[in-house]
Design a protein around this motif. Sequence first.
Motif, short mmCIF file in Angstrom:
data_model
loop_
_atom_site.label_atom_id
_atom_site.label_comp_id
_atom_site.label_asym_id
_atom_site.label_seq_id
_atom_site.Cartn_x
_atom_site.Cartn_y
_atom_site.Cartn_z
N PHE A 269 94.00 -35.03 -74.76
CA PHE A 269 95.41 -35.53 -74.94
C PHE A 269 95.90 -36.43 -73.92
O PHE A 269 95.66 -36.16 -72.90
N VAL A 270 96.46 -37.43 -74.22
CA VAL A 270 97.16 -38.42 -73.20
C VAL A 270 98.32 -37.69 -72.90
O VAL A 270 99.16 -37.34 -73.52
N VAL A 271 98.50 -37.53 -71.53
CA VAL A 271 99.51 -37.01 -71.06
C VAL A 271 100.54 -37.99 -70.16
O VAL A 271 101.76 -37.69 -69.82
N ASP A 272 99.81 -38.92 -69.83
CA ASP A 272 100.54 -40.15 -69.17
C ASP A 272 100.07 -41.66 -69.77
O ASP A 272 99.04 -42.12 -69.24
N LYS A 273 100.71 -42.10 -70.65
CA LYS A 273 100.22 -43.32 -71.44
C LYS A 273 100.21 -44.66 -70.33
O LYS A 273 99.20 -45.64 -70.39
N VAL A 274 101.24 -44.80 -69.50
CA VAL A 274 101.23 -45.78 -68.47
C VAL A 274 100.19 -45.85 -67.70
O VAL A 274 99.39 -46.74 -67.34
N ARG A 275 99.68 -44.65 -66.91
CA ARG A 275 98.65 -44.52 -66.11
C ARG A 275 97.51 -44.34 -66.85
O ARG A 275 96.23 -44.27 -66.08
N GLY A 276 97.23 -44.12 -68.21
CA GLY A 276 96.12 -43.96 -68.83
C GLY A 276 95.53 -42.38 -68.45
O GLY A 276 94.30 -42.51 -68.48
N ILE A 277 96.22 -41.42 -68.35
CA ILE A 277 95.83 -40.15 -67.92
C ILE A 277 95.57 -39.36 -69.08
O ILE A 277 96.51 -39.11 -69.84
N ILE A 278 94.36 -38.89 -69.40
CA ILE A 278 94.11 -37.70 -70.26
C ILE A 278 93.78 -36.34 -69.80
O ILE A 278 93.07 -36.41 -68.86
N LEU A 279 94.42 -35.47 -70.38
CA LEU A 279 94.14 -34.04 -69.75
C LEU A 279 93.11 -33.48 -70.90
O LEU A 279 93.18 -33.45 -72.10
N THR A 280 92.19 -32.74 -70.11
CA THR A 280 91.23 -32.02 -71.16
C THR A 280 90.84 -30.71 -70.22
O THR A 280 91.03 -30.34 -69.24
N ASN A 281 89.95 -29.76 -70.89
CA ASN A 281 89.26 -28.70 -69.97
C ASN A 281 88.49 -28.87 -69.10
O ASN A 281 87.63 -30.05 -69.21
N ARG A 282 88.46 -28.01 -68.26
CA ARG A 282 87.47 -28.40 -67.06
C ARG A 282 86.22 -28.50 -67.33
O ARG A 282 85.32 -29.23 -66.77
N HIS A 283 85.63 -27.65 -68.30
CA HIS A 283 84.21 -27.69 -68.57
C HIS A 283 83.55 -28.92 -69.01
O HIS A 283 82.53 -29.38 -69.20
N VAL A 284 84.68 -29.88 -69.63
CA VAL A 284 84.27 -31.27 -70.23
C VAL A 284 83.93 -32.32 -69.32
O VAL A 284 83.07 -32.93 -69.47
N VAL A 285 84.58 -31.99 -68.08
CA VAL A 285 84.18 -33.03 -67.05
C VAL A 285 82.95 -32.36 -66.10
O VAL A 285 83.56 -31.53 -65.28
#
Length: 123
Positions: free
Chosen positions: A78-94
Amino acid sequence: MEEGDALQRLGPDEIDSSCMKGDLAMEVDGQPAREGAATAEDWRRVLAKVVPAVVVLRTTATRAFDTETAGASYATGFVVDKVRGIILTNRHVVAPGPVVAEAMFVNREEVPVYPVYRDPVSL
């Protein structure tokens, strides 16, 4: 921290007072709602706000790296910072190695995404 404190951070315009009592519920099968419980309309309003921030992440680890194998997977974030384009997800995804990834929004818009940080310790 009490549940009401977390809701307070959202601000008065984002959540109405019926949800501030810490008792979130909705009507099921026509059952009358308890006093102070969230109604179906409350849920619709909240979902209309948060669903556009949820993305489906499609990641492809291009080669085996460290203990991870090459492969493709789907996950959510999910987007946590729209201006910077930061998406948060679980560690195992990356994956720890090179990845190619895209985020797809609810309106089917797809954008390329790039890992910014992966916690090396947490599971």
